[in-house]
Design a protein around this motif. Structure first.
Motif, PDB file in Angstrom:
ATOM      1  N   MET A   1      15.531  16.410   5.456  1.00  0.00           N
ATOM      2  CA  MET A   1      16.588  15.696   6.181  1.00  0.00           C
ATOM      3  C   MET A   1      17.161  14.604   5.284  1.00  0.00           C
ATOM      4  SD  MET A   1      15.073  15.578  10.079  1.00  0.00           S
ATOM      5  CE  MET A   1      13.350  15.341   9.661  1.00  0.00           C
ATOM      6  N   ALA A   2      18.447  14.378   5.426  1.00  0.00           N
ATOM      7  CA  ALA A   2      19.148  13.474   4.502  1.00  0.00           C
ATOM      8  C   ALA A   2      18.584  12.065   4.523  1.00  0.00           C
ATOM      9  CB  ALA A   2      20.635  13.461   4.842  1.00  0.00           C
ATOM     10  N   PHE A   3      18.208  11.586   5.706  1.00  0.00           N
ATOM     11  CA  PHE A   3      17.705  10.211   5.768  1.00  0.00           C
ATOM     12  C   PHE A   3      16.397  10.066   4.999  1.00  0.00           C
ATOM     13  CE2 PHE A   3      14.927  11.758   9.118  1.00  0.00           C
ATOM     14  CZ  PHE A   3      13.813  10.936   9.030  1.00  0.00           C
ATOM     15  N   GLU A   4      15.614  11.141   4.945  1.00  0.00           N
ATOM     16  CA  GLU A   4      14.367  11.087   4.193  1.00  0.00           C
ATOM     17  C   GLU A   4      14.642  10.985   2.698  1.00  0.00           C
ATOM     18  OE1 GLU A   4      10.815  13.123   6.056  1.00  0.00           O
ATOM     19  OE2 GLU A   4      12.365  14.645   6.291  1.00  0.00           O
ATOM     20  N   ASP A   5      15.597  11.773   2.233  1.00  0.00           N
ATOM     21  CA  ASP A   5      15.989  11.697   0.822  1.00  0.00           C
ATOM     22  C   ASP A   5      16.437  10.286   0.469  1.00  0.00           C
ATOM     23  OD1 ASP A   5      15.644  14.377   1.296  1.00  0.00           O
ATOM     24  OD2 ASP A   5      17.521  15.005   0.371  1.00  0.00           O
ATOM     25  N   SER A   6      17.301   9.734   1.331  1.00  0.00           N
ATOM     26  CA  SER A   6      17.846   8.398   1.072  1.00  0.00           C
ATOM     27  C   SER A   6      16.749   7.343   1.082  1.00  0.00           C
ATOM     28  CB  SER A   6      18.905   8.047   2.120  1.00  0.00           C
ATOM     29  OG  SER A   6      19.980   8.961   2.065  1.00  0.00           O
ATOM     30  N   PHE A   7      15.803   7.491   2.002  1.00  0.00           N
ATOM     31  CA  PHE A   7      14.724   6.508   2.108  1.00  0.00           C
ATOM     32  C   PHE A   7      13.850   6.519   0.849  1.00  0.00           C
ATOM     33  CE2 PHE A   7      10.372   5.320   3.431  1.00  0.00           C
ATOM     34  CZ  PHE A   7      10.622   4.030   3.869  1.00  0.00           C
ATOM     35  N   LEU A   8      13.494   7.709   0.375  1.00  0.00           N
ATOM     36  CA  LEU A   8      12.654   7.794  -0.821  1.00  0.00           C
ATOM     37  C   LEU A   8      13.377   7.267  -2.054  1.00  0.00           C
ATOM     38  CD1 LEU A   8      10.909  11.251  -0.283  1.00  0.00           C
ATOM     39  CD2 LEU A   8       9.941   8.975   0.065  1.00  0.00           C
ATOM     40  N   LEU A   9      14.653   7.555  -2.157  1.00  0.00           N
ATOM     41  CA  LEU A   9      15.434   7.029  -3.283  1.00  0.00           C
ATOM     42  C   LEU A   9      15.582   5.515  -3.183  1.00  0.00           C
ATOM     43  CD1 LEU A   9      18.159   9.808  -3.546  1.00  0.00           C
ATOM     44  CD2 LEU A   9      16.346   9.317  -5.212  1.00  0.00           C
ATOM     45  N   PHE A  10      15.691   5.011  -1.940  1.00  0.00           N
ATOM     46  CA  PHE A  10      15.754   3.557  -1.740  1.00  0.00           C
ATOM     47  C   PHE A  10      14.465   2.898  -2.227  1.00  0.00           C
ATOM     48  CE2 PHE A  10      14.584  -0.124   0.807  1.00  0.00           C
ATOM     49  CZ  PHE A  10      15.674  -0.963   0.598  1.00  0.00           C
ATOM     50  N   LEU A  11      13.326   3.470  -1.862  1.00  0.00           N
ATOM     51  CA  LEU A  11      12.046   2.918  -2.320  1.00  0.00           C
ATOM     52  C   LEU A  11      11.972   2.926  -3.845  1.00  0.00           C
ATOM     53  CD1 LEU A  11       9.391   4.486   0.115  1.00  0.00           C
ATOM     54  CD2 LEU A  11      10.301   2.162   0.137  1.00  0.00           C
ATOM     55  N   GLN A  12      12.391   4.032  -4.437  1.00  0.00           N
ATOM     56  CA  GLN A  12      12.332   4.139  -5.893  1.00  0.00           C
ATOM     57  C   GLN A  12      13.196   3.086  -6.570  1.00  0.00           C
ATOM     58  OE1 GLN A  12      12.335   8.001  -8.292  1.00  0.00           O
ATOM     59  NE2 GLN A  12      14.493   7.415  -8.441  1.00  0.00           N
ATOM     60  N   GLU A  13      14.376   2.880  -6.055  1.00  0.00           N
ATOM     61  CA  GLU A  13      15.329   1.999  -6.724  1.00  0.00           C
ATOM     62  C   GLU A  13      15.136   0.520  -6.378  1.00  0.00           C
ATOM     63  OE1 GLU A  13      17.226   3.142  -9.055  1.00  0.00           O
ATOM     64  OE2 GLU A  13      16.519   5.173  -8.647  1.00  0.00           O
ATOM     65  N   ASN A  14      14.585   0.221  -5.193  1.00  0.00           N
ATOM     66  CA  ASN A  14      14.569  -1.162  -4.723  1.00  0.00           C
ATOM     67  C   ASN A  14      13.181  -1.757  -4.483  1.00  0.00           C
ATOM     68  OD1 ASN A  14      17.617  -1.705  -4.117  1.00  0.00           O
ATOM     69  ND2 ASN A  14      17.191   0.308  -3.230  1.00  0.00           N
ATOM     70  N   VAL A  15      12.160  -0.901  -4.373  1.00  0.00           N
ATOM     71  CA  VAL A  15      10.833  -1.417  -4.040  1.00  0.00           C
ATOM     72  C   VAL A  15       9.845  -1.219  -5.195  1.00  0.00           C
ATOM     73  CG1 VAL A  15       8.912  -1.299  -2.389  1.00  0.00           C
ATOM     74  CG2 VAL A  15      11.267  -0.966  -1.593  1.00  0.00           C
ATOM     75  N   ARG A  16       9.924  -0.099  -5.870  1.00  0.00           N
ATOM     76  CA  ARG A  16       9.008   0.136  -6.996  1.00  0.00           C
ATOM     77  C   ARG A  16       9.181  -0.932  -8.067  1.00  0.00           C
ATOM     78  NH1 ARG A  16       9.423   6.404  -8.878  1.00  0.00           N
ATOM     79  NH2 ARG A  16       8.789   7.385  -6.913  1.00  0.00           N
ATOM     80  N   ASN A  17       8.047  -1.415  -8.555  1.00  0.00           N
ATOM     81  CA  ASN A  17       8.088  -2.357  -9.675  1.00  0.00           C
ATOM     82  C   ASN A  17       6.750  -2.357 -10.391  1.00  0.00           C
ATOM     83  OD1 ASN A  17       6.295  -4.438  -8.452  1.00  0.00           O
ATOM     84  ND2 ASN A  17       7.986  -4.669  -7.000  1.00  0.00           N
ATOM     85  N   GLY A  18       6.689  -3.033 -11.488  1.00  0.00           N
ATOM     86  CA  GLY A  18       5.497  -3.035 -12.320  1.00  0.00           C
ATOM     87  C   GLY A  18       4.284  -3.666 -11.669  1.00  0.00           C
ATOM     88  N   PHE A  19       4.501  -4.524 -10.683  1.00  0.00           N
ATOM     89  CA  PHE A  19       3.380  -5.168 -10.003  1.00  0.00           C
ATOM     90  C   PHE A  19       2.780  -4.253  -8.939  1.00  0.00           C
ATOM     91  CE2 PHE A  19       1.793  -7.702  -6.415  1.00  0.00           C
ATOM     92  CZ  PHE A  19       0.775  -8.414  -7.050  1.00  0.00           C
ATOM     93  N   PHE A  20       3.637  -3.678  -8.087  1.00  0.00           N
ATOM     94  CA  PHE A  20       3.147  -2.882  -6.960  1.00  0.00           C
ATOM     95  C   PHE A  20       2.685  -1.481  -7.357  1.00  0.00           C
ATOM     96  CE2 PHE A  20       5.721  -5.846  -4.275  1.00  0.00           C
ATOM     97  CZ  PHE A  20       4.664  -6.303  -3.511  1.00  0.00           C
ATOM     98  N   THR A  21       3.262  -0.922  -8.402  1.00  0.00           N
ATOM     99  CA  THR A  21       2.933   0.467  -8.743  1.00  0.00           C
ATOM    100  C   THR A  21       1.444   0.683  -9.025  1.00  0.00           C
ATOM    101  OG1 THR A  21       5.172   0.977  -9.492  1.00  0.00           O
ATOM    102  CG2 THR A  21       3.388   2.358 -10.357  1.00  0.00           C
ATOM    103  N   PRO A  22       0.775  -0.136  -9.848  1.00  0.00           N
ATOM    104  CA  PRO A  22      -0.674   0.078 -10.040  1.00  0.00           C
ATOM    105  C   PRO A  22      -1.469  -0.079  -8.737  1.00  0.00           C
ATOM    106  CG  PRO A  22       0.206  -1.408 -11.715  1.00  0.00           C
ATOM    107  CD  PRO A  22       1.276  -1.231 -10.695  1.00  0.00           C
ATOM    108  N   ILE A  23      -1.022  -1.001  -7.874  1.00  0.00           N
ATOM    109  CA  ILE A  23      -1.700  -1.190  -6.584  1.00  0.00           C
ATOM    110  C   ILE A  23      -1.570   0.063  -5.734  1.00  0.00           C
ATOM    111  CG2 ILE A  23      -1.701  -2.508  -4.430  1.00  0.00           C
ATOM    112  CD1 ILE A  23      -0.744  -4.936  -6.076  1.00  0.00           C
ATOM    113  N   MET A  24      -0.353   0.618  -5.660  1.00  0.00           N
ATOM    114  CA  MET A  24      -0.118   1.813  -4.859  1.00  0.00           C
ATOM    115  C   MET A  24      -0.876   3.015  -5.408  1.00  0.00           C
ATOM    116  SD  MET A  24       1.762   1.141  -2.196  1.00  0.00           S
ATOM    117  CE  MET A  24       0.769  -0.353  -2.062  1.00  0.00           C
TER     118      MET A  24
END
Length: 197
Positions: A1-24
């Motif tokens: 579903m389109a909203f799922e695609d958009s949500f995952l891309l949003f996380l990738q572009e706006n939430v992922r970072n060098g601090f949280f990635t090793p934690i996740m």
């Protein structure tokens, strides 16, 4: 579903970072290898007499998750992983090779957590047991989020896995509770022995 695609891309572009990635990655590891960490924990609890029935309850929930989520539903649905279907989505960490729906991490983690929540009052003060059980549920929810953060599951994979895990945990907790009462009756929470009073 389109909203799922958009949500995952949003996380990738706006939430992922060098601090949280090793934690996740670390949080997600708890559910790796078909829930091996949860399985080992259940086995340890089974070995210890006082916590044996808790371990059986958790183990039963994990068994239901393994059978129905991983062996049956995943193979029936055969949903491709999101990183194979969404242009521009890059997974982080270990790349899963099995199918996507539902999330085995979410299913096993929530199954174990709910089983803990139900069974821990058998061996400790109810208030303390619920605090510990709630903490384990929070860990499970973090595992669920980590699968989205890492780009290896769709949101509906995780949501359905989570709901199935709740069902497995309730079923195992209730069934093992009935078996426990039938075999040993009331049990002293401090010793784990049959209460003769």
């Amino acid at each position: 579903m389109a909203f799922e695609d958009s949500f995952l891309l949003f996380l990738q572009e706006n939430v992922r970072n060098g601090f949280f990635t090793p934690i996740m990655k670390g949080v997600s590891f708890i559910g790796d290898n078909k829930g091996l960490v949860w399985i080992l924990l259940a086995l340890i609890l089974v070995i210890i007499k006082r916590t044996r029935w808790v371990g059986i309850g958790v183990g039963g929930a994990l068994a239901l998750s393994g059978i129905f989520t991983n062996l049956i539903i995943k193979n029936l649905v055969q949903r491709e992983r999101p990183f194979a279907m969404i242009p521009g989505l890059d997974p982080v960490g270990e790349i899963p090779t099995d199918t996507s729906f539902p999330s085995g991490h979410a299913s096993a983690g929530m199954a174990a957590a709910v089983a803990f929540f139900i069974t821990l009052p058998w061996i400790m003060d109810r208030t303390k047991a619920h605090i510990v059980g709630t903490f384990i549920i929070i860990i499970s929810l973090c595992i669920c989020f980590s699968r989205l953060y890492l780009g290896v599951h769709y949101p509906t994979d995780v949501l359905v896995g989570l709901l199935l895990g709740i069902i497995y945990g309730i079923i195992s907790g209730k069934v093992v509770g009935m078996i426990r009462r039938r075999f040993i009756g009331d049990v002293d929470r401090d010793t784990g022995e049959k209460d003769e009073k």
